[in-house]
Scaffold this motif. Structure first.
Motif, mmCIF file in Angstrom:
data_model
loop_
_atom_site.group_PDB
_atom_site.id
_atom_site.type_symbol
_atom_site.label_atom_id
_atom_site.label_comp_id
_atom_site.label_asym_id
_atom_site.label_seq_id
_atom_site.Cartn_x
_atom_site.Cartn_y
_atom_site.Cartn_z
ATOM 1 N N HIS A 48 -10.844 5.887 -6.303
ATOM 2 C CA HIS A 48 -9.431 5.600 -6.118
ATOM 3 C C HIS A 48 -9.022 4.548 -7.135
ATOM 4 N N THR A 49 -7.757 4.573 -7.492
ATOM 5 C CA THR A 49 -7.238 3.629 -8.487
ATOM 6 C C THR A 49 -6.802 2.328 -7.829
ATOM 7 N N LEU A 50 -6.055 2.419 -6.730
ATOM 8 C CA LEU A 50 -5.599 1.240 -6.006
ATOM 9 C C LEU A 50 -6.232 1.214 -4.614
ATOM 10 N N PRO A 51 -6.716 0.052 -4.164
ATOM 11 C CA PRO A 51 -7.346 -0.041 -2.842
ATOM 12 C C PRO A 51 -6.308 -0.265 -1.742
ATOM 13 N N ILE A 52 -5.390 0.681 -1.578
ATOM 14 C CA ILE A 52 -4.339 0.530 -0.571
ATOM 15 C C ILE A 52 -4.357 1.714 0.381
ATOM 16 N N SER A 53 -3.709 1.533 1.524
ATOM 17 C CA SER A 53 -3.544 2.583 2.518
ATOM 18 C C SER A 53 -2.060 2.938 2.592
ATOM 19 N N VAL A 54 -1.690 4.063 2.018
ATOM 20 C CA VAL A 54 -0.285 4.451 1.932
ATOM 21 C C VAL A 54 0.207 4.961 3.281
ATOM 22 N N VAL A 55 1.395 4.501 3.688
ATOM 23 C CA VAL A 55 1.995 4.987 4.934
ATOM 24 C C VAL A 55 3.320 5.703 4.703
ATOM 25 N N SER A 56 3.989 5.440 3.582
ATOM 26 C CA SER A 56 5.204 6.180 3.260
ATOM 27 C C SER A 56 5.517 5.990 1.789
ATOM 28 N N ALA A 57 6.357 6.881 1.283
ATOM 29 C CA ALA A 57 6.750 6.821 -0.125
ATOM 30 C C ALA A 57 8.045 7.587 -0.301
ATOM 31 N N GLY A 58 8.808 7.213 -1.304
ATOM 32 C CA GLY A 58 10.056 7.903 -1.584
ATOM 33 C C GLY A 58 10.835 7.208 -2.681
ATOM 34 N N GLY A 59 11.699 7.970 -3.364
ATOM 35 C CA GLY A 59 12.444 7.399 -4.468
ATOM 36 C C GLY A 59 11.489 7.002 -5.569
ATOM 37 N N GLY A 60 11.313 5.698 -5.766
ATOM 38 C CA GLY A 60 10.387 5.209 -6.778
ATOM 39 C C GLY A 60 9.386 4.229 -6.238
ATOM 40 N N VAL A 61 9.131 4.237 -4.902
ATOM 41 C CA VAL A 61 8.215 3.264 -4.311
ATOM 42 C C VAL A 61 7.176 3.933 -3.417
ATOM 43 N N ILE A 62 6.073 3.202 -3.239
ATOM 44 C CA ILE A 62 5.024 3.555 -2.289
ATOM 45 C C ILE A 62 4.823 2.339 -1.382
ATOM 46 N N VAL A 63 4.776 2.554 -0.063
ATOM 47 C CA VAL A 63 4.618 1.462 0.894
ATOM 48 C C VAL A 63 3.247 1.585 1.553
ATOM 49 N N ASP A 64 2.537 0.450 1.628
ATOM 50 C CA ASP A 64 1.213 0.488 2.242
ATOM 51 C C ASP A 64 1.252 -0.035 3.673
ATOM 52 N N ALA A 65 0.096 0.014 4.324
ATOM 53 C CA ALA A 65 0.003 -0.318 5.747
ATOM 54 C C ALA A 65 0.279 -1.787 6.033
ATOM 55 N N GLY A 81 7.566 14.723 -9.061
ATOM 56 C CA GLY A 81 8.708 14.558 -9.950
ATOM 57 C C GLY A 81 10.017 14.442 -9.210
ATOM 58 N N VAL A 82 10.140 15.147 -8.097
ATOM 59 C CA VAL A 82 11.371 15.087 -7.300
ATOM 60 C C VAL A 82 11.312 13.957 -6.276
ATOM 61 N N GLY A 83 10.271 13.115 -6.359
ATOM 62 C CA GLY A 83 10.081 12.045 -5.399
ATOM 63 C C GLY A 83 9.295 12.535 -4.201
ATOM 64 N N ASN A 84 8.777 11.594 -3.433
ATOM 65 C CA ASN A 84 8.092 11.931 -2.186
ATOM 66 C C ASN A 84 9.109 12.238 -1.092
ATOM 67 N N SER A 85 8.789 13.189 -0.249
ATOM 68 C CA SER A 85 9.661 13.551 0.880
ATOM 69 C C SER A 85 11.069 13.892 0.430
ATOM 70 N N ALA A 86 11.180 14.628 -0.695
ATOM 71 C CA ALA A 86 12.497 15.062 -1.166
ATOM 72 C C ALA A 86 13.173 15.888 -0.074
ATOM 73 N N PRO A 87 14.438 15.594 0.241
ATOM 74 C CA PRO A 87 15.073 16.228 1.407
ATOM 75 C C PRO A 87 15.013 17.748 1.409
ATOM 76 N N ARG A 88 15.300 18.403 0.283
ATOM 77 C CA ARG A 88 15.266 19.862 0.257
ATOM 78 C C ARG A 88 13.858 20.379 0.526
#
Length: 452
Positions: A48-65, A81-88
């Protein structure tokens, strides 16, 4: 950057606050717990590149635990490319999930697969009649493209290029140039794979695209022979190899030679496809029309899907049942792909990639002017990189590259390194990122360079 004392509400998707926010050091305690579990449960070869635990992401950010919000300049290696959790995409996949998850297209076909094939036949370069076959991963699609080319030409040899990356399966490891970590100890590899020199403007000593192509063709003709060559495979802009953009004229000369010698020209657009470079496909920048196009990564908003699209006479050469796979063109992934393509189209993300590219190139060239350790700035659209070197000799500086990346990670910015020599930092932000986040992320990279 915002500093807060308690984790923010993690609602997921594009509703996330678009900010860099550090609540804890990275990794925080909750992330450390997951990484400890990973070490105990997951094969150590899966890094792994980053030692984080991802819990959500969207737009241009990733949020960890731990509530840290990191700027995403990696897009899961050019996937989101369309972002995480793109609405469509969320809506389309949810609807498909409520209908059915699987039948296996080669057993009981469904419309989604056919609709994706129709769309890819329309979007890939060239106005010739095309066919498409769907698979799961980029490596699987590359393997099938080679398989199709060999069947069509009745020839066996395949030529790939210096610095190439095409995957981690046996054949694609053979096509891949970089030994560690991708090949070492995993052989023997598939036979009849050869390598030719790439156009690498920063390290070519001034060779033009035409001259570099003549050099490559000479190697191919002397070491392989057109009469034995089924296919040439090349990334129009190399990915893992260092975001190398060949000199103008290199790709068209190869296409012309391949056409004259009954050799299938395969464009591996796994990383460069789907608006990433400011066009649907990077082949468009030089007006080349590949015989076969391999696509994956940005095709389905994060769901596993890949494709081979190409000339009907080549694609149709395989016998019925010769192509396919249990999960290839899974209905959920097909629904995601159609929604992803609609998002690129309706949200103007091809133009957005060009805008992102202008910001990246402008800011990074300004850094290069002030810091001779940046030997080169290169790329197209939202696929840009810097190559870091010893300013006195031009030698690759992998240690500096690693130090800058670690600084960025510790300060809330996801960046990825690449290159045969490990001295390239690549920028692959989601096309949904704001200029503000992008500039903030680049400022952290600049700080990392200064502090190194």
């Amino acid at each position: 950057m915002t500093l807060v004392d308690t984790p923010a509400t993690m609602t997921g998707g594009p509703s996330l606050a678009q900010e860099r926010r550090l609540v804890t050091a990275i990794p925080g305690p909750r992330s450390q717990e997951l990484i400890a579990r990973k070490a105990a449960a997951v094969a150590s070869g899966v890094g792994h590149t980053l030692p984080i635990s991802v819990v959500s992401a969207g737009g241009g950010v990733i949020v960890d635990a731990d509530g840290n919000s990191l700027i995403d300049l990696g897009s899961g290696i050019a996937v989101t490319g369309v972002g995480n959790s793109a609405p469509r995409v969320v809506e389309a996949v949810t609807a498909q999930l409520n209908s059915f998850t699987h039948t296996c297209f080669t057993v009981s076909p469904y419309e989604g697969y056919v609709a994706v094939a129709e769309k890819l036949n329309e979007l890939t370069p060239g106005d010739h009649v095309k066919r498409t076959a769907l698979f799961n991963s980029g490596a699987e699609a590359v393997e099938n493209a080679v398989k199709i080319a060999r069947h069509y030409t009745k020839k066996q040899a395949v030529v790939a290029f210096d610095h190439a990356y095409h995957g981690r399966t046996n054949l694609t490891m053979g096509l891949t140039a970089k030994n560690i970590p991708y090949k070492s100890g995993f052989g023997p590899f598939a036979s009849e794979v050869y390598r030719a020199p790439l156009s690498y403007p920063f390290r070519d000593g001034g060779l033009s695209g035409a001259e570099a192509a003549a050099r490559a063709i000479s190697v191919i003709e002397k070491q392989v022979g057109a009469e034995n060559l089924a296919a040439i495979i090349i990334e129009p802009i190399q990915g893992e190899g260092g975001f190398i953009v060949p000199a103008q004229g290199f790709l068209p000369a190869l296409v012309e030679w391949a056409a004259a010698n009954d050799v299938v020209f395969i464009a591996d657009e796994v990383q460069t496809g789907f608006a990433r470079t400011g066009a649907w496909f990077a082949s468009e920048h030089e007006g080349i029309v590949p015989d076969l196009v391999v696509a994956a990564k940005g095709i389905a908003g994060g769901l596993p899907l890949s494709a081979v699209t190409g000339r009907a006479e080549i694609m149709d050469s395989a016998m019925a049942g010769g192509l396919g796979g249990t999960y290839g063109g899974n209905p959920l992934a097909c629904a995601a792909a159609l929604a992803t393509i609609e998002t690129y189209e309706e949200d103007g993300l091809i133009e957005r990639a060009r805008e992102i590219g202008a910001v990246l190139i402008g800011r990074l060239n300004a850094l290069r002017t002030a810091d001779p350790r940046i030997g080169d700035v290169r790329g197209r659209g939202a696929m840009v990189a810097i190559e870091l070197v010893d300013p006195a000799t031009g030698a690759p500086d992998a240690a500096l590259t690693n130090a800058v990346a670690k600084y960025a990670h510790a300060n809330g910015v996801v960046v990825l390194t690449c290159g045969t020599y490990g001295n390239v930092i690549r920028f692959l932000p989601p096309l949904t990122i704001s200029d503000e986040l992008l500039i903030d992320g680049l400022s952290v990279v600049a700080e990392g360079l200064k502090n190194a």
